[in-house]
Design an enzyme around this catalytic site. Structure first.
Site, PDB file in Angstrom:
ATOM      1  N   GLY A 254     -16.622  11.084  25.175  1.00 34.94           N
ATOM      2  CA  GLY A 254     -15.975  10.364  26.241  1.00 34.94           C
ATOM      3  C   GLY A 254     -17.056   9.600  26.956  1.00 34.94           C
ATOM      4  O   GLY A 254     -17.909   9.007  26.313  1.00 34.94           O
TER       5      GLY A 254
ATOM      6  N   ASP B 281     -23.558  -1.665  20.449  1.00 27.02           N
ATOM      7  CA  ASP B 281     -22.346  -1.064  21.009  1.00 27.02           C
ATOM      8  C   ASP B 281     -22.176  -1.501  22.459  1.00 27.02           C
ATOM      9  O   ASP B 281     -22.398  -0.727  23.394  1.00 27.02           O
ATOM     10  CB  ASP B 281     -22.435   0.456  20.895  1.00 27.02           C
ATOM     11  CG  ASP B 281     -21.131   1.160  21.232  1.00 27.02           C
ATOM     12  OD1 ASP B 281     -20.087   0.482  21.279  1.00 27.02           O
ATOM     13  OD2 ASP B 281     -21.161   2.394  21.453  1.00 27.02           O
TER      14      ASP B 281
ATOM     15  N   HIS C   6     -17.143   0.241  21.082  1.00 28.06           N
ATOM     16  CA  HIS C   6     -16.224   1.144  20.386  1.00 28.06           C
ATOM     17  C   HIS C   6     -15.049   1.548  21.267  1.00 28.06           C
ATOM     18  O   HIS C   6     -14.098   2.180  20.777  1.00 28.06           O
ATOM     19  CB  HIS C   6     -16.966   2.367  19.823  1.00 28.06           C
ATOM     20  CG  HIS C   6     -17.343   3.411  20.803  1.00 28.06           C
ATOM     21  ND1 HIS C   6     -18.622   3.554  21.311  1.00 28.06           N
ATOM     22  CD2 HIS C   6     -16.618   4.406  21.370  1.00 28.06           C
ATOM     23  CE1 HIS C   6     -18.661   4.585  22.129  1.00 28.06           C
ATOM     24  NE2 HIS C   6     -17.460   5.118  22.191  1.00 28.06           N
TER      25      HIS C   6
ATOM     26  N   SER D  74     -17.998   7.177  27.306  1.00 26.94           N
ATOM     27  CA  SER D  74     -18.386   5.920  26.681  1.00 26.94           C
ATOM     28  C   SER D  74     -18.221   4.756  27.641  1.00 26.94           C
ATOM     29  O   SER D  74     -17.265   4.693  28.407  1.00 26.94           O
ATOM     30  CB  SER D  74     -17.515   5.658  25.446  1.00 26.94           C
ATOM     31  OG  SER D  74     -17.681   6.648  24.484  1.00 26.94           O
ATOM     32  N   GLY D  75     -19.157   3.806  27.576  1.00 26.16           N
ATOM     33  CA  GLY D  75     -19.025   2.584  28.343  1.00 26.16           C
ATOM     34  C   GLY D  75     -19.562   2.647  29.746  1.00 26.16           C
ATOM     35  O   GLY D  75     -19.746   1.612  30.384  1.00 26.16           O
TER      36      GLY D  75
END
Length: 251
Positions: free
Chosen positions: A198, A109, A66, A200-201
């Site tokens: 946030g 994801d 995402h 994220s990843g």
């Protein structure tokens, strides 16, 4: 982080609505020791940090799928302070979302970023060699990222890290009322520590191995305890990762 707002109480995970807020928000963590996590990268778009990521080779970064919106164009690495004058800015050549990814609520994801090759001296983090089924309930792992330290706080520039505990999958499923497959739950429930919108990843790191990718929590809520934080289980995607790295193509 994808923030899922409403769930159907079924034996599969189907959010009625969700929203994404990029950045990095580590709650009740601490500043990462200098040079302790040089595999961490800031994934950026138009000069702004949008997600975390981590180097697994001299030319591939893992992050969340995402994080491909807005489209990232470079990664920043080499210093835990992403505004430092001695960071390296590396162009992203192309991005490969997992082929069946649709949204965070449906899982898968995970994304690979092909970056301009660095050199064999680059700091990387290993991936699992097989299934993560040996993770133990209560096992202490960590997540890290740049940015806010609370729901209404300002972003920060220094990498922050926090310890989180692995949660029982059945407990996690019950608290959420359903989950996508291939996920790991850690932090964000029965604790005041975890990630927020946030982050994220970034990697979920256990015993020096990146076992998960930060994916989502619920309803943009950083006021723990809430529901468990959810990470993509990297071990379930090893064949795809290895294939992309070998062929240098999105497959």
């Amino acid at each position: 982080i994808g923030a899922v707002k409403l769930l159907l109480p079924l034996n599969w995970f189907c959010p009625l609505s969700y929203s994404l807020v990029h950045g990095s928000h580590i709650i009740n963590g601490e500043k990462a020791p200098v040079n302790s996590m040089q595999y961490m990268v800031s994934v950026q778009s138009n000069g702004k940090h949008v997600c975390g990521g981590f180097l697994i080779s001299e030319d591939f970064v893992v992050t969340a799928a995402h994080c491909n919106n807005p489209k990232p164009d470079l990664v920043v690495l080499g210093n835990h302070n992403i505004k430092s004058s001695n960071v390296k800015k590396i162009n992203i050549q192309y991005s490969c979302e997992f082929p069946t990814f649709q949204n965070v609520g449906l899982g898968n994801d995970i994304m690979l970023l092909k970056v301009t090759s660095l050199n064999n001296k680059v700091k990387t983090i290993p991936l699992p060699t097989s299934s993560n089924d040996n993770l133990r309930d209560g096992q202490i792992c960590s997540v890290a990222g740049w940015g806010k330290t609370g729901t209404s706080h300002h972003m920060v520039d220094d990498l922050r890290v926090v310890n989180v505990s692995i949660l029982n999958p059945q407990l996690c499923w019950e608290k959420w009322g359903g989950l996508p497959s291939n996920v790991i739950c850690a932090g964000g429930y029965d604790t005041d520590k975890g990630f927020c919108q946030g982050d994220s990843g970034g990697p979920l790191v256990c015993n020096g191995v990146a076992v998960g990718v930060v994916s989502f929590n619920r309803d943009l809520n950083c006021n723990y305890p809430d529901v468990p934080n959810v990470h993509t289980d990297i071990s379930k995607y090893l064949p795809w990762i290895n294939n992309v790295m070998k062929t240098k193509e999105c497959v």
